[in-house]
Design a protein around this motif. Sequence first.
Motif, mmCIF file in Angstrom:
data_model
loop_
_atom_site.group_PDB
_atom_site.id
_atom_site.type_symbol
_atom_site.label_atom_id
_atom_site.label_comp_id
_atom_site.label_asym_id
_atom_site.label_seq_id
_atom_site.Cartn_x
_atom_site.Cartn_y
_atom_site.Cartn_z
ATOM 1 N N VAL A 126 42.330 20.002 41.967
ATOM 2 C CA VAL A 126 41.709 20.527 40.752
ATOM 3 C C VAL A 126 41.781 22.051 40.801
ATOM 4 O O VAL A 126 41.291 22.664 41.754
ATOM 5 N N THR A 136 39.901 17.491 33.849
ATOM 6 C CA THR A 136 40.936 17.190 34.842
ATOM 7 C C THR A 136 40.392 16.257 35.919
ATOM 8 O O THR A 136 41.060 15.310 36.341
ATOM 9 N N VAL A 137 39.178 16.551 36.369
ATOM 10 C CA VAL A 137 38.561 15.716 37.406
ATOM 11 C C VAL A 137 38.433 14.274 36.921
ATOM 12 O O VAL A 137 38.841 13.321 37.589
ATOM 13 N N THR A 156 39.636 21.824 45.778
ATOM 14 C CA THR A 156 39.604 22.821 44.694
ATOM 15 C C THR A 156 39.198 24.166 45.295
ATOM 16 O O THR A 156 38.360 24.206 46.203
ATOM 17 N N LEU A 168 32.506 20.919 37.688
ATOM 18 C CA LEU A 168 33.512 20.196 38.479
ATOM 19 C C LEU A 168 32.841 19.240 39.462
ATOM 20 O O LEU A 168 33.270 18.086 39.629
ATOM 21 N N GLY A 207 47.261 15.598 40.293
ATOM 22 C CA GLY A 207 46.528 16.710 39.697
ATOM 23 C C GLY A 207 47.402 17.930 39.461
ATOM 24 O O GLY A 207 48.382 18.140 40.171
#
Lengths: 426, 426
Positions: A126, A136-137, A156, A168, A207
Amino acid sequence: MIKTIEYSENLNLEKELARSQFSYDDVNETVENILKDVKKRGDKALFEYTKKFDKVDLKTLEVSEEEIQKAFDTIDKELLEVIKYSHDNIKLFHEKQVRNNFIVKKENGVSLGQIINPIEKVGLYVPGGTAAYPSTVLMNAVPAKIAGCKEIIMVTPPTSDGTILPSLLVAAKIAGVDRIFKVGGAQSIAALSYGTESIPKVYKIVGPGNIYVAMAKKMVYGEVSIDMIAGPSEVLIIADDSANPVHVAADLLSQAEHDKLAASILVTTSKELAENVAEQLEIQLKELEREEIARVSIETQGRIIVTKTIDEAIKISNEIAPEHLELAVSNPFELLTKIKNAGSIFMGHNTPEPLGDYLAGPNHTLPTSGTAKFSSPLSVDDFIKKSSFIYYSKEGLEEVKDKVIKFAESEGLTAHARSVSKRFEK
Amino acid sequence: MIKTIEYSENLNLEKELARSQFSYDDVNETVENILKDVKKRGDKALFEYTKKFDKVDLKTLEVSEEEIQKAFDTIDKELLEVIKYSHDNIKLFHEKQVRNNFIVKKENGVSLGQIINPIEKVGLYVPGGTAAYPSTVLMNAVPAKIAGCKEIIMVTPPTSDGTILPSLLVAAKIAGVDRIFKVGGAQSIAALSYGTESIPKVYKIVGPGNIYVAMAKKMVYGEVSIDMIAGPSEVLIIADDSANPVHVAADLLSQAEHDKLAASILVTTSKELAENVAEQLEIQLKELEREEIARVSIETQGRIIVTKTIDEAIKISNEIAPEHLELAVSNPFELLTKIKNAGSIFMGHNTPEPLGDYLAGPNHTLPTSGTAKFSSPLSVDDFIKKSSFIYYSKEGLEEVKDKVIKFAESEGLTAHARSVSKRFEK
């Protein structure tokens, strides 16, 4: 101003729309060195790169339960509810993708089958900084969780005060991520590929990421599996005269604000719409926060193509195979079966593409750069693998033994033939 | 003599079984030049390379209907029947892999779905020479045909008299291949990737090949999709004391005859079986036509590992993730659910691996080198791609509009938010 062209059979689409690609050439050596170093020195190298690139001197890499709790305590409550809503929609859609084992029973007790198993360990990258997106997560972790992956490991990069954005962490917890590590860039891809003292080795990495991350994924591919290397984002809108130019222009701009290399293409049967959208783009561009990025995208990568018929528009779209396709027409379901190549299709006048980015349910990780001709949106399928099985009884084997022997001998593989014949020797 | 080791927790499996890989380094430049040349000069380059490498001066590349008819006239009738039988079994199994579109209906007329489309054009590489196998044709073409691919293009190198082995042509016709071209090597992969005057460009290339073909596939990957780059073939046999050492040895040797780098591994709870299999290998090796190849394989890549329990044997197998796994035990179905990573599983004492190579039905193109941890046998899935679609009504959009705007703004993508808000401006 966006460029408008009239379609004719002779138009060289590939040339006209020459798609941009991100360039990875400059980072090759840098990334290779980082990979080697992490493979050799493990956590020690991770701490050093994090200090160098993220400007923070960490003592531990893993995010603690306390940090996650704190994220839940501090996050904007309205955003928390939206993340939960989005999670539930994504889960509902992806659950339909789950596949069952099957078994085929034949004569003589022979049976054949296909077994689905999750990929046991997966890594999820991420991005941090300005592209730190909770969506995105969700889009990457939810299908992995539904597939049944035993260990979902998220990496991340930390901010310079050593923390991770609360949204996030919250999204990760809601989606079922098992462990989260504060490390980004090529060094995090290396850690997931080889394993370090803190970070477990995984079998597949998914990802999006910057060019260092993309290059690292390319390099470790084979050692582990990866999802894809995404090109610039794209939208193609097919519109007839029922479309509203204000909405069409807004949708084109939502794509254009991503990146100067992003491509926004309108294909329409209506000259009037074409003119009005071009005008609206100029008006709305001035209103955007990310005007500079969007303007470069529209002026260099944007196109309006005017066709005589909707079938011509569909032909163009199938040839381009866009990541996002909007059908801004009065009868979108009529066109749906004619679409051969597209990542995600947004139907009718009330389905702007950002609905799909956030919360409609289908995945937003989609094939770019024309790869929709041969690849698919990220799905539960990306987190499972299949094994086939074959069971023959003695009678079943006896019935086919001469055929196997004949086939094997015709191919010159006599030890293959013998593995069968040996079972019938006295 | 095969090496036998006793399993203990401390055994470093990865080191002990260091798998061989084919080496591609030497052919890099050669292949790159061939690709460039075919891209530039098309058919002309293909004719020249065919003259150079296959020693035949062709006038046309495409196999004619007359040549296919002649193949049917001249093929061994018994082999023809076996090919048909095999085709029908492969078809029956792969038809179970076909997936349906789905649609999710929600409130306010909102609907979401997933559409399956075939990859329109696929290329199938079939080796010539001593590795010209009709089973390869069937295993690759049948799933493509079932997926609904519109153009299945086969390429295979001609013999020095300019012909193709009848069994390959017959298998291709039976499996539904659309067009066949007499061209092999890296030049054929270039032709399928870029297209030439005679050979259409495809979107995906499948099928095994020598190192030139494998390197060419690696290089064009991205431009087109590919199936996989296969490593040396492998079998792992889990056996208890119910197994027959004569059969187990014959099965290990059927793998070993493929290639000096092929790996044949027995994992057994029975010391007695281990000793008897080692002895049988020596006896049977001497009886093989391909003794030299098989002996090198057994002595360098072969292993017998003796464990205390079946669970230890399964743990080893899951760690190795073998291409082929035989469960030569009295209760194979009991073990099946414990198998996490394997390409194809052969159950019980009457299911030697060559059954799967030829005619049981499941695919024989399988993940090698431990990639069964994250990849799958070739299947109908490899010849389709998915598109998702989203349809929102005006009411549906209104209901979620604030959520989309909230999410987009939290990510700093305000043009995304505007594509929704613009639709509700007065």
